[in-house]
Design a protein around this motif. Structure first.
Motif, PDB file in Angstrom:
ATOM      1  N   ARG A  72       0.822  -1.215   0.000  1.00  0.00           N
ATOM      2  CA  ARG A  72       0.000   0.000   0.000  1.00  0.00           C
ATOM      3  C   ARG A  72       0.855   1.264   0.000  1.00  0.00           C
ATOM      4  O   ARG A  72       0.395   2.329  -0.399  1.00  0.00           O
ATOM      5  CB  ARG A  72      -0.961  -0.018   1.194  1.00  0.00           C
ATOM      6  CG  ARG A  72      -2.070  -1.045   1.014  1.00  0.00           C
ATOM      7  CD  ARG A  72      -2.885  -1.261   2.273  1.00  0.00           C
ATOM      8  NE  ARG A  72      -3.693  -2.475   2.158  1.00  0.00           N
ATOM      9  CZ  ARG A  72      -4.431  -2.986   3.122  1.00  0.00           C
ATOM     10  NH1 ARG A  72      -4.470  -2.387   4.299  1.00  0.00           N
ATOM     11  NH2 ARG A  72      -5.120  -4.095   2.940  1.00  0.00           N
ATOM     12  N   TYR A  75       1.124   2.130  -3.575  1.00  0.00           N
ATOM     13  CA  TYR A  75      -0.144   2.100  -4.301  1.00  0.00           C
ATOM     14  C   TYR A  75      -0.340   3.411  -5.056  1.00  0.00           C
ATOM     15  O   TYR A  75      -0.033   4.494  -4.544  1.00  0.00           O
ATOM     16  CB  TYR A  75      -1.285   1.884  -3.305  1.00  0.00           C
ATOM     17  CG  TYR A  75      -2.614   1.529  -3.910  1.00  0.00           C
ATOM     18  CD1 TYR A  75      -2.902   0.233  -4.295  1.00  0.00           C
ATOM     19  CD2 TYR A  75      -3.597   2.496  -4.086  1.00  0.00           C
ATOM     20  CE1 TYR A  75      -4.137  -0.110  -4.826  1.00  0.00           C
ATOM     21  CE2 TYR A  75      -4.833   2.176  -4.622  1.00  0.00           C
ATOM     22  CZ  TYR A  75      -5.095   0.871  -4.993  1.00  0.00           C
ATOM     23  OH  TYR A  75      -6.321   0.545  -5.523  1.00  0.00           O
ATOM     24  N   TRP A  79      -5.760   4.894  -1.415  1.00  0.00           N
ATOM     25  CA  TRP A  79      -6.148   3.503  -1.183  1.00  0.00           C
ATOM     26  C   TRP A  79      -7.389   3.476  -0.316  1.00  0.00           C
ATOM     27  O   TRP A  79      -7.426   4.078   0.754  1.00  0.00           O
ATOM     28  CB  TRP A  79      -5.027   2.729  -0.472  1.00  0.00           C
ATOM     29  CG  TRP A  79      -5.387   1.291  -0.217  1.00  0.00           C
ATOM     30  CD1 TRP A  79      -5.129   0.230  -1.025  1.00  0.00           C
ATOM     31  CD2 TRP A  79      -6.109   0.765   0.915  1.00  0.00           C
ATOM     32  NE1 TRP A  79      -5.648  -0.922  -0.477  1.00  0.00           N
ATOM     33  CE2 TRP A  79      -6.252  -0.633   0.713  1.00  0.00           C
ATOM     34  CE3 TRP A  79      -6.649   1.335   2.072  1.00  0.00           C
ATOM     35  CZ2 TRP A  79      -6.898  -1.455   1.627  1.00  0.00           C
ATOM     36  CZ3 TRP A  79      -7.303   0.513   2.975  1.00  0.00           C
ATOM     37  CH2 TRP A  79      -7.425  -0.868   2.753  1.00  0.00           C
ATOM     38  N   ASP A 202     -10.470   5.765  -5.965  1.00  0.00           N
ATOM     39  CA  ASP A 202      -9.420   4.763  -5.861  1.00  0.00           C
ATOM     40  C   ASP A 202      -9.434   3.923  -7.129  1.00  0.00           C
ATOM     41  O   ASP A 202     -10.260   3.027  -7.289  1.00  0.00           O
ATOM     42  CB  ASP A 202      -9.675   3.892  -4.620  1.00  0.00           C
ATOM     43  CG  ASP A 202      -8.724   2.709  -4.504  1.00  0.00           C
ATOM     44  OD1 ASP A 202      -7.905   2.509  -5.422  1.00  0.00           O
ATOM     45  OD2 ASP A 202      -8.809   1.984  -3.497  1.00  0.00           O
ATOM     46  N   GLY A 204      -6.217   2.904  -8.375  1.00  0.00           N
ATOM     47  CA  GLY A 204      -5.010   2.092  -8.287  1.00  0.00           C
ATOM     48  C   GLY A 204      -4.195   2.056  -9.555  1.00  0.00           C
ATOM     49  O   GLY A 204      -3.407   1.136  -9.756  1.00  0.00           O
ATOM     50  N   ARG A 275     -16.441   8.771  -1.586  1.00  0.00           N
ATOM     51  CA  ARG A 275     -15.332   7.916  -2.032  1.00  0.00           C
ATOM     52  C   ARG A 275     -15.828   7.003  -3.146  1.00  0.00           C
ATOM     53  O   ARG A 275     -16.826   6.309  -2.985  1.00  0.00           O
ATOM     54  CB  ARG A 275     -14.785   7.092  -0.859  1.00  0.00           C
ATOM     55  CG  ARG A 275     -14.242   7.941   0.281  1.00  0.00           C
ATOM     56  CD  ARG A 275     -13.637   7.073   1.382  1.00  0.00           C
ATOM     57  NE  ARG A 275     -13.090   7.893   2.459  1.00  0.00           N
ATOM     58  CZ  ARG A 275     -13.751   8.231   3.567  1.00  0.00           C
ATOM     59  NH1 ARG A 275     -14.992   7.790   3.734  1.00  0.00           N
ATOM     60  NH2 ARG A 275     -13.187   8.982   4.490  1.00  0.00           N
ATOM     61  N   VAL A 277     -14.793   3.839  -5.516  1.00  0.00           N
ATOM     62  CA  VAL A 277     -13.872   2.717  -5.738  1.00  0.00           C
ATOM     63  C   VAL A 277     -14.067   2.249  -7.172  1.00  0.00           C
ATOM     64  O   VAL A 277     -15.133   1.741  -7.529  1.00  0.00           O
ATOM     65  CB  VAL A 277     -14.134   1.562  -4.757  1.00  0.00           C
ATOM     66  CG1 VAL A 277     -13.163   0.409  -5.018  1.00  0.00           C
ATOM     67  CG2 VAL A 277     -14.017   2.048  -3.315  1.00  0.00           C
ATOM     68  N   ASN A 279     -11.142   0.781  -8.948  1.00  0.00           N
ATOM     69  CA  ASN A 279     -10.113  -0.215  -9.248  1.00  0.00           C
ATOM     70  C   ASN A 279     -10.806  -1.559  -9.506  1.00  0.00           C
ATOM     71  O   ASN A 279     -11.445  -2.106  -8.608  1.00  0.00           O
ATOM     72  CB  ASN A 279      -9.150  -0.337  -8.069  1.00  0.00           C
ATOM     73  CG  ASN A 279      -7.993  -1.280  -8.337  1.00  0.00           C
ATOM     74  OD1 ASN A 279      -8.068  -2.150  -9.207  1.00  0.00           O
ATOM     75  ND2 ASN A 279      -6.920  -1.136  -7.589  1.00  0.00           N
TER      76      ASN A 279
END
Length: 307
Positions: A72, A75, A79, A202, A204, A275, A277, A279
Motif C-alpha cells: 500500500r 499504491y 487507497w 481509488d 489504483g 469515495r 472505488v 479499481n
C-alpha cells in the motif's frame, strides 16, 4: 456437528474479523480458507472451536496485513478498502459496533494502527472477545493486549468525528443527494454537501479517474453535475445501495457490469466525504466488472462532440 459443520457455522464471524483487520474482501476470504485448511489438518479438537478458529484467522490476517502495508505504500493514488455490500456476521447485541467498525471511515482509521493494535481493537471493541482469547490470538500477554487496546482506542478516538448522523438521517440525506445527482442539479447538490467536502477515487492506476481529489462544496457539486449526466448518456446507471453499512451506490454499464462503487460519509447533517472505488481488482467479488477505459472513451467522445 462434525468439523466442517462447526467451521461453516463460524465462517461469517471469521470473515468479518479478517475483513476488519485487512480491509480487503479477497484477502479476508483467503485468510478464512487458510484457517479451514489448518483446522482440517489438526489432529486434536480444541476445547473451544470458536476461540481456536478466531485466533487462527487473526494470526493469518496479521501476517497478510504486514505484507499488504508494504504494497500500500507504493499504491497509485488513494487507497480505499474493498467495498462490502453485506456483512455476513450479525449479532443484535453488538449491531452498533459492527456497523460502525465496517464503515469506510472506520476502516481507514484502522489503517493508522499497527497490525497488533488493529487486531486487538477489532477482537475486543468490535466483537467483544475476552483478553485471554485475544492474548492467545496475537501471542502477547493479557497485560500487553490491554496496553495495545489503550493505544488503539486513543488513535481511533482522535480520528473520529465528534458528531455523526443517525441511520435514518443518513438514509434521508442520501436519497436527496442521489435525486440531485440524477438531475445534475448543482445547487441542490451544493446544499447537501459540507463546505469542506472531499471527493476522491481509488483507481489504483488500473482505471480512469474523473478526479483524483476535489475539495469544497462548489467544486464537488459542479464536478458531479458534469460527470454523472455524461455517464448516463452512455447508458451508465446507478442504484442507491448500502456500502459498508453507510449510504452509497453501485454504478453499472449498459450490460449491467459494475463500473464503480460510491460510498458517502455523513457528518452533522451534510455529506462530508464521497469515495469512489473504481479499481477493478476491488470490484470482482461483487460480480462481472465493466471495462472502465471503454466507458471513459465513450464519455470523452461525447464531450468532444458537444464542445
Amino acid at each position: 456437528m462434525n468439523k466442517a459443520e462447526e467451521f461453516q457455522e463460524l465462517r461469517p464471524l471469521l470473515f468479518s474479523v479478517a475483513y476488519r483487520i485487512l480491509g480487503s474482501v479477497s484477502e479476508a476470504e483467503d485468510a478464512v480458507q487458510e484457517t479451514w485448511l489448518r483446522f482440517d489438518a489438526s489432529t486434536t479438537l480444541p476445547a473451544s472451536v470458536k476461540a481456536f478458529l478466531s485466533a487462527t484467522v487473526t494470526r493469518i490476517s496479521i501476517d497478510v496485513l504486514r505484507s499488504a502495508r508494504v504494497r500500500r505504500e507504493t499504491y497509485v493514488g488513494p487507497w480505499f478498502p474493498e467495498p462490502l455490500l453485506s456483512d455476513p456476521y450479525q449479532d443484535p447485541a453488538r449491531s452498533a459496533e459492527l456497523a460502525d467498525s465496517v464503515s469506510m471511515a472506520a476502516l481507514l482509521l484502522l489503517e493508522r494502527l499497527s497490525p497488533l493494535e488493529r487486531s486487538v481493537f477489532v477482537l475486543r471493541d468490535v466483537f467483544g472477545f475476552g483478553f485471554d482469547d485475544i492474548a492467545s490470538a496475537v501471542s502477547r500477554s493479557e497485560a500487553a493486549c490491554r496496553q495495545l487496546l489503550v493505544r488503539a482506542r486513543r488513535h481511533m478516538d482522535a480520528g473520529r468525528p465528534r458528531f455523526e448522523a443517525d441511520r435514518e438521517e443518513r438514509r434521508e440525506l442520501a436519497a436527496r443527494f442521489f435525486d440531485a445527482l440524477r438531475e445534475g442539479d448543482v445547487d441542490a447538490l451544493r446544499e447537501l454537501l459540507a463546505a469542506d467536502v472531499r471527493l476522491a477515487s481509488d483507481g489504483g492506476g488500473k482505471a480512469p479517474q474523473a478526479a483524483r481529489a476535489a475539495v469544497g462544496a462548489g467544486n464537488v457539486a459542479r464536478l458531479l453535475a458534469a460527470v454523472v449526466p455524461l455517464l448516463a448518456r452512455v447508458d451508465v446507471t446507478f442504484e442507491p445501495y448500502e456500502v459498508n453499512a453507510r449510504p452509497g451506490a453501485v454504478f453499472r454499464d449498459r450490460d449491467g457490469k459494475i463500473l464503480q462503487i460510491l460510498a458517502l460519509d455523513v457528518l452533522d447533517g451534510r455529506i462530508q466525504d464521497i469515495r469512489a472505488v473504481i479499481n477493478p481488482d476491488k470490484l470482482g467479488h461483487l460480480g462481472p466488472v465493466a471495462d472502465a477505459w471503454a466507458v471513459d472513451g465513450e464519455v470523452k467522445r461525447i464531450r468532444r462532440r458537444t464542445r
